[in-house]
Design a protein around this motif. Structure first.
Motif, PDB file in Angstrom:
ATOM      1  N   GLY A 168      21.740 -24.409 -29.907  1.00  0.00           N
ATOM      2  CA  GLY A 168      22.171 -25.795 -29.931  1.00  0.00           C
ATOM      3  C   GLY A 168      21.494 -26.566 -31.041  1.00  0.00           C
ATOM      4  O   GLY A 168      20.298 -26.390 -31.277  1.00  0.00           O
ATOM      5  N   ALA A 169      22.248 -27.433 -31.728  1.00  0.00           N
ATOM      6  CA  ALA A 169      21.704 -28.271 -32.798  1.00  0.00           C
ATOM      7  C   ALA A 169      21.864 -29.736 -32.421  1.00  0.00           C
ATOM      8  O   ALA A 169      22.943 -30.163 -32.005  1.00  0.00           O
ATOM      9  CB  ALA A 169      22.423 -27.991 -34.113  1.00  0.00           C
ATOM     10  N   GLU A 170      20.786 -30.502 -32.581  1.00  0.00           N
ATOM     11  CA  GLU A 170      20.797 -31.923 -32.199  1.00  0.00           C
ATOM     12  C   GLU A 170      19.717 -32.653 -32.997  1.00  0.00           C
ATOM     13  O   GLU A 170      18.773 -32.030 -33.492  1.00  0.00           O
ATOM     14  CB  GLU A 170      20.539 -32.048 -30.688  1.00  0.00           C
ATOM     15  CG  GLU A 170      20.582 -33.441 -30.105  1.00  0.00           C
ATOM     16  CD  GLU A 170      21.867 -34.174 -30.400  1.00  0.00           C
ATOM     17  OE1 GLU A 170      21.805 -35.019 -31.319  1.00  0.00           O
ATOM     18  OE2 GLU A 170      22.902 -33.928 -29.739  1.00  0.00           O
ATOM     19  N   LEU A 222      27.206 -21.280 -31.187  1.00  0.00           N
ATOM     20  CA  LEU A 222      26.539 -22.456 -31.750  1.00  0.00           C
ATOM     21  C   LEU A 222      27.196 -23.709 -31.190  1.00  0.00           C
ATOM     22  O   LEU A 222      28.413 -23.872 -31.285  1.00  0.00           O
ATOM     23  CB  LEU A 222      26.661 -22.453 -33.278  1.00  0.00           C
ATOM     24  CG  LEU A 222      26.216 -23.733 -33.992  1.00  0.00           C
ATOM     25  CD1 LEU A 222      24.719 -23.965 -33.830  1.00  0.00           C
ATOM     26  CD2 LEU A 222      26.598 -23.685 -35.479  1.00  0.00           C
ATOM     27  N   GLU A 223      26.398 -24.601 -30.582  1.00  0.00           N
ATOM     28  CA  GLU A 223      26.907 -25.911 -30.178  1.00  0.00           C
ATOM     29  C   GLU A 223      26.293 -26.975 -31.072  1.00  0.00           C
ATOM     30  O   GLU A 223      25.078 -27.099 -31.162  1.00  0.00           O
ATOM     31  CB  GLU A 223      26.611 -26.227 -28.712  1.00  0.00           C
ATOM     32  CG  GLU A 223      27.198 -27.591 -28.312  1.00  0.00           C
ATOM     33  CD  GLU A 223      27.137 -27.904 -26.834  1.00  0.00           C
ATOM     34  OE1 GLU A 223      27.265 -29.094 -26.489  1.00  0.00           O
ATOM     35  OE2 GLU A 223      26.965 -26.966 -26.025  1.00  0.00           O
ATOM     36  N   ILE A 224      27.158 -27.745 -31.719  1.00  0.00           N
ATOM     37  CA  ILE A 224      26.723 -28.791 -32.635  1.00  0.00           C
ATOM     38  C   ILE A 224      26.735 -30.130 -31.908  1.00  0.00           C
ATOM     39  O   ILE A 224      27.764 -30.554 -31.386  1.00  0.00           O
ATOM     40  CB  ILE A 224      27.647 -28.843 -33.869  1.00  0.00           C
ATOM     41  CG1 ILE A 224      27.520 -27.543 -34.675  1.00  0.00           C
ATOM     42  CG2 ILE A 224      27.320 -30.048 -34.740  1.00  0.00           C
ATOM     43  CD1 ILE A 224      28.452 -27.462 -35.862  1.00  0.00           C
ATOM     44  N   GLY A 225      25.580 -30.798 -31.871  1.00  0.00           N
ATOM     45  CA  GLY A 225      25.482 -32.091 -31.201  1.00  0.00           C
ATOM     46  C   GLY A 225      25.602 -31.962 -29.700  1.00  0.00           C
ATOM     47  O   GLY A 225      26.550 -32.457 -29.104  1.00  0.00           O
ATOM     48  N   PHE A 226      24.610 -31.327 -29.060  1.00  0.00           N
ATOM     49  CA  PHE A 226      24.718 -31.034 -27.627  1.00  0.00           C
ATOM     50  C   PHE A 226      24.354 -32.216 -26.735  1.00  0.00           C
ATOM     51  O   PHE A 226      24.401 -32.108 -25.510  1.00  0.00           O
ATOM     52  CB  PHE A 226      23.870 -29.809 -27.253  1.00  0.00           C
ATOM     53  CG  PHE A 226      22.416 -29.901 -27.605  1.00  0.00           C
ATOM     54  CD1 PHE A 226      21.552 -30.699 -26.876  1.00  0.00           C
ATOM     55  CD2 PHE A 226      21.904 -29.163 -28.657  1.00  0.00           C
ATOM     56  CE1 PHE A 226      20.194 -30.773 -27.190  1.00  0.00           C
ATOM     57  CE2 PHE A 226      20.547 -29.225 -28.990  1.00  0.00           C
ATOM     58  CZ  PHE A 226      19.689 -30.040 -28.239  1.00  0.00           C
ATOM     59  N   GLY A 227      24.001 -33.362 -27.318  1.00  0.00           N
ATOM     60  CA  GLY A 227      23.699 -34.539 -26.503  1.00  0.00           C
ATOM     61  C   GLY A 227      22.463 -34.323 -25.652  1.00  0.00           C
ATOM     62  O   GLY A 227      21.381 -34.037 -26.153  1.00  0.00           O
ATOM     63  N   HIS A 255      31.004 -24.607 -30.833  1.00  0.00           N
ATOM     64  CA  HIS A 255      31.429 -25.695 -29.951  1.00  0.00           C
ATOM     65  C   HIS A 255      31.060 -27.040 -30.577  1.00  0.00           C
ATOM     66  O   HIS A 255      29.908 -27.248 -30.960  1.00  0.00           O
ATOM     67  CB  HIS A 255      30.752 -25.581 -28.587  1.00  0.00           C
ATOM     68  CG  HIS A 255      31.130 -24.362 -27.822  1.00  0.00           C
ATOM     69  ND1 HIS A 255      30.396 -23.888 -26.737  1.00  0.00           N
ATOM     70  CD2 HIS A 255      32.187 -23.505 -27.958  1.00  0.00           C
ATOM     71  CE1 HIS A 255      30.982 -22.806 -26.258  1.00  0.00           C
ATOM     72  NE2 HIS A 255      32.055 -22.551 -26.976  1.00  0.00           N
ATOM     73  N   VAL A 256      32.035 -27.925 -30.655  1.00  0.00           N
ATOM     74  CA  VAL A 256      31.816 -29.285 -31.144  1.00  0.00           C
ATOM     75  C   VAL A 256      32.417 -30.215 -30.092  1.00  0.00           C
ATOM     76  O   VAL A 256      33.602 -30.536 -30.133  1.00  0.00           O
ATOM     77  CB  VAL A 256      32.471 -29.523 -32.518  1.00  0.00           C
ATOM     78  CG1 VAL A 256      32.147 -30.924 -33.030  1.00  0.00           C
ATOM     79  CG2 VAL A 256      32.013 -28.472 -33.531  1.00  0.00           C
ATOM     80  N   PHE A 257      31.599 -30.622 -29.133  1.00  0.00           N
ATOM     81  CA  PHE A 257      32.085 -31.392 -27.993  1.00  0.00           C
ATOM     82  C   PHE A 257      31.698 -32.865 -28.139  1.00  0.00           C
ATOM     83  O   PHE A 257      30.522 -33.200 -28.188  1.00  0.00           O
ATOM     84  CB  PHE A 257      31.495 -30.842 -26.691  1.00  0.00           C
ATOM     85  CG  PHE A 257      31.889 -29.423 -26.391  1.00  0.00           C
ATOM     86  CD1 PHE A 257      33.088 -28.887 -26.843  1.00  0.00           C
ATOM     87  CD2 PHE A 257      31.051 -28.591 -25.656  1.00  0.00           C
ATOM     88  CE1 PHE A 257      33.449 -27.578 -26.568  1.00  0.00           C
ATOM     89  CE2 PHE A 257      31.411 -27.283 -25.356  1.00  0.00           C
ATOM     90  CZ  PHE A 257      32.610 -26.776 -25.819  1.00  0.00           C
TER      91      PHE A 257
END
Length: 225
Positions: free
Chosen positions: A85-87, A61-66, A131-133
């Motif tokens: 991905g969440a955005e 899970l990627e949070i805030g993938f831009g 992932h929180v990048f």
């Protein structure tokens, strides 16, 4: 009953729409029905990840993938795992969908809405990594309560990881890096796994931070049990 201000969840983001190019608009129309997922506020219906991806595989899970460049690159290099991905930024969602089409990525799904609402829908132990990048650093002291990496959120994210699963955060704000480390170190179910990039591609946003003289901090933690 109308939700009062005191009972609204504290958001870690500003919802933004922005303008889309023709390419992005076309990708959104063509690919959202297959690869998109809307996350309504307050809906805690369990999310069936194997049904969502059409297979049983480890899920990241990627949070805030831009704009989605990092997620797409990692998914393309890692076909054995599925990437969710969440955005909330519409042009970013459309750009990731365009990349999904360009790269023929079958292991990506795109969620629109509050990422923590999405996390509530995921079963405990179901994620291989989170992932929180480069989340919004909310630098003003009065806004620190809006930061994504805070104790309650970290506990929920850790609960959704399998034992041995990885929570990987990155930021170019030194004070936020210190605050992140303090919160992550304090969680009894996490242990530090190092401060390397671990396969995270460099982003345009990250390069701008480096050119501005800001140091990049990667914080990686494992779920202990």
């Amino acid at each position: 009953m109308t939700e009062t201000a005191e009972h609204r969840p504290i958001r870690s983001f500003h919802p933004r729409r922005g303008r889309m190019s023709a390419r992005h608009a076309d990708a959104h129309v063509a690919l959202w029905p297959r690869f998109g997922l809307t996350v309504p506020d307050g809906d805690r219906t369990p999310l069936d990840l194997p049904a969502l991806f059409g297979r049983t595989a480890p899920v990241v899970l990627e949070i805030g993938f831009g704009m989605g460049d990092t997620l797409a690159a990692m998914a393309a290099a890692d076909p054995a795992r599925d990437y969710l991905g969440a955005e909330v930024h519409t042009p970013g969602i459309a750009n990731l969908l365009a990349l999904v089409g360009d790269l023929d990525l079958r292991n990506v799904r795109v969620a629109r809405g509050d990422a923590m609402e999405l996390v509530h829908k995921i079963a405990p132990g179901a994620l291989d990594a989170v992932h929180v990048f480069f989340p919004d650093p909310w630098p003003k002291a009065r806004h620190h309560k809006r930061r994504l990496i805070r104790a309650g959120n970290v506990a929920l994210l850790r609960d959704r990881l399998r034992p041995g699963g990885v929570l990987h955060c990155a930021t170019d704000w030194p004070h936020y890096a210190e605050a992140m480390a303090e919160v992550l170190d304090a969680d009894p179910g996490l242990e530090r796994a190092g401060a390397d990039r671990a396969g995270r591609p460099e982003t345009k946003f990250e390069r701008r931070g480096v050119l501005a003289g800001r140091m990049i901090s990667d914080l990686r933690y494992l779920r202990r049990f």
